[in-house]
Design a protein around this motif. Sequence first.
Motif, short mmCIF file in Angstrom:
data_model
loop_
_atom_site.label_atom_id
_atom_site.label_comp_id
_atom_site.label_asym_id
_atom_site.label_seq_id
_atom_site.Cartn_x
_atom_site.Cartn_y
_atom_site.Cartn_z
N LYS A 126 38.45 37.60 -46.08
CA LYS A 126 39.75 37.88 -46.80
C LYS A 126 39.65 38.20 -48.16
O LYS A 126 40.70 38.32 -48.69
CB LYS A 126 40.52 36.49 -46.65
CG LYS A 126 40.93 35.94 -45.11
CD LYS A 126 41.38 34.73 -44.66
CE LYS A 126 40.47 33.66 -45.25
NZ LYS A 126 39.16 33.51 -44.23
N GLN A 127 38.36 38.44 -48.52
CA GLN A 127 38.44 39.29 -49.78
C GLN A 127 38.93 40.71 -49.81
O GLN A 127 38.34 41.37 -49.00
CB GLN A 127 36.93 38.95 -50.26
CG GLN A 127 36.53 37.60 -50.62
CD GLN A 127 36.81 37.11 -51.80
OE1 GLN A 127 36.87 37.64 -52.94
NE2 GLN A 127 37.22 35.73 -51.95
N ALA A 241 49.15 31.59 -43.19
CA ALA A 241 48.87 32.02 -44.80
C ALA A 241 48.14 33.11 -44.97
O ALA A 241 48.01 33.74 -45.90
CB ALA A 241 48.59 30.63 -45.52
N TYR A 242 47.13 32.95 -44.12
CA TYR A 242 45.93 34.11 -44.45
C TYR A 242 46.15 35.37 -43.40
O TYR A 242 47.03 35.03 -42.22
CB TYR A 242 44.64 33.52 -44.41
CG TYR A 242 43.88 33.37 -42.89
CD1 TYR A 242 43.37 34.63 -42.10
CD2 TYR A 242 43.44 32.40 -42.60
CE1 TYR A 242 42.85 34.43 -40.83
CE2 TYR A 242 42.72 32.02 -41.32
CZ TYR A 242 42.72 32.94 -40.61
OH TYR A 242 42.21 33.11 -39.20
N PHE A 243 45.86 36.58 -43.67
CA PHE A 243 46.10 37.70 -43.12
C PHE A 243 45.38 37.63 -41.60
O PHE A 243 43.87 37.75 -41.69
CB PHE A 243 45.89 38.83 -43.61
CG PHE A 243 46.15 40.21 -42.78
CD1 PHE A 243 47.26 40.79 -42.73
CD2 PHE A 243 45.18 40.75 -42.12
CE1 PHE A 243 47.38 41.83 -41.70
CE2 PHE A 243 45.13 41.78 -41.25
CZ PHE A 243 46.39 42.40 -41.07
N SER A 244 45.98 37.71 -40.51
CA SER A 244 45.00 37.93 -39.14
C SER A 244 46.08 39.02 -38.42
O SER A 244 47.20 39.04 -38.43
CB SER A 244 44.67 36.82 -38.44
OG SER A 244 45.65 36.26 -37.86
N PRO A 544 35.19 45.82 -47.81
CA PRO A 544 35.95 47.11 -47.09
C PRO A 544 37.21 46.78 -46.28
O PRO A 544 38.02 47.58 -46.12
CB PRO A 544 34.79 47.29 -46.02
CG PRO A 544 33.98 46.22 -45.45
CD PRO A 544 34.09 45.13 -46.70
N SER A 545 37.46 45.52 -45.93
CA SER A 545 38.61 45.30 -44.85
C SER A 545 39.81 46.15 -45.28
O SER A 545 40.78 46.65 -44.58
CB SER A 545 38.72 44.02 -44.46
OG SER A 545 37.69 43.58 -43.90
N LEU A 546 39.98 45.91 -46.63
CA LEU A 546 41.47 46.42 -47.09
C LEU A 546 41.56 47.99 -47.03
O LEU A 546 42.66 48.54 -46.57
CB LEU A 546 41.65 45.97 -48.81
CG LEU A 546 42.90 46.47 -49.51
CD1 LEU A 546 44.15 45.74 -48.81
CD2 LEU A 546 42.82 46.17 -51.00
#
Length: 568
Positions: A126-127, A241-244, A544-546
Amino acid sequence: MANYNIDAKKNMTYDAIVIGSGISGGWAAKELCEAGLKTLVLERGRIVEHVVDYPTMNNDPWDLELRGALGPEDLKKHAIGARAGFVGANNEHFYANDEENPYTEVKPFLWVRGHQMGGRSLLWGKQCYRWSDLDFEANAKDGHGVDWPLRYKDIESWYTYVEKFAGISGQALGLPQLPDSHFLPPMELNCVEKDIKSRIEKEFPGRVMTIGRVAHLTEPLNGRGQCQFRNRCDRGCPFGAYFSSNAVTLPAANATSNLTIRPYSIVNSIIYDDKKGKATGVRIIDTETNEHIEFYAKIIFCNASTLSTTQILLNSTSDRFENGLGNDSGELGHNLMDHTYRVGAMGRVEGYEDKYYKGRRPNGIYIPRYVNIDEKTKTDKFVRGFGYQGGGGRGNWSAGANQEQFGAEFKDSLMKPGSWEFFITGFAECLPYYENKVTLDKENVDKWGQPTLAIDCEFKENEKAINRQIKSDAVEMLEKSGVKDIVGFDNEHEPGYGIHEMGTARMGLDPRTSVLNGTNQIHAAKNVFVTDGACMTSSSCVNPSLTYMALTARAANHAISELKKKNL
């Protein structure tokens, strides 16, 4: 949640097909569905409903027979994931069965996979960091790889778009090499991290230490709860709360009534019509019945993850594309990259014995790239650069494991926090080498009779030179920060450990040297879009995910526009 196409009729037609439901696939589904397109998402694994299918989300260590460790049979099933060190009894159900999904390591390569609805969006770190023109211009400036067909200005607004919906917490720094995001309030550094931050920034002008930028909500957003600092993220977050994909983008797609998800559907190949000059659909294998079924659509988004997408494209042959769909350049399968990882330094911090912290913050510190930024910071030891992640904390009761002591005094000692420790580990950019590649291995097939992948990839001298700098700089920074008993380390791991595999179907300006154009379309089959990690032309040194999210939203917007113009 969604309309599940489980007993589908053959020859079903949709406006759009999305292959894969992970981070980029979920975004493709959301954008296409919200534009009114009847969209089929093909997922090779099972359905995972948000909250409902998070069986271990509230487990404590003592709730499991082996305190969370895997037994012998599960270790066989997850041999690759176990090598990575991330798999345990609390999350093994979100990792692919490695026995059923073999691949050939021509050179050692760790391929970690998640075969279920949501893919690895249930497991990622999640970074989230934006790229800058330092990254998008790097290939053109130093001659490694081909030039990107876009620059930061082309994707800047799309970064903002996805950040506002996903929710990224972090601190604005105003650094040109690491553009600021649209931030929710940042998480807090603990007392030791604050101390080391001040010392590093004093001793090393130009180096900055900040809290990590993460896809964790620090305040409620769009009906999702904020992070509870449980640090049980890879079991599934019941608060959203975290993106999935499961908690965020797929529910948004489903709200349109335009979404259909078909689980247990391995995409074997993409159907290309030589006469029409475009793709018309996909062929799947039902993993439960072994039935072969075809689905049709006007546009196809490939989001199966870097290597799986490339496997599909290589297997998609026709009279027009004998060596794989879109492979006119011969670059398909080549230029595989990952970040180096597990190199840095750690040590003990004296003082602060009267201080502790609250909760289990699912985040650490970040030190952005500070080498090869400009002429002042240029080095002749290597090209490109690196950043650090890490953090400080205190030892807890687990320090008593495997000890010979017993009795009341020993038990009481476990209630006392251990000493403070601090570590940093570097993430280095990997160059795009043509010889780092994947190919179809037709001699070794999986349980469904498909060719598997042979992976031939290694880190080369530039990456090794960066790692040497990472280690020496890490030791020096900790020394100047007053850290004691410092240990520098370099695990010299093979590619794949970063789980940031990228490349193999790169974007580019010239169809002769790339697979995709500047809007993620296959040059010679423009109704096929690739927006997962396969599209990447270089790797930067940040997670890289963003960038996958932003590229996907941008490409979907372009696809929708082109469909309206009847160009696809």
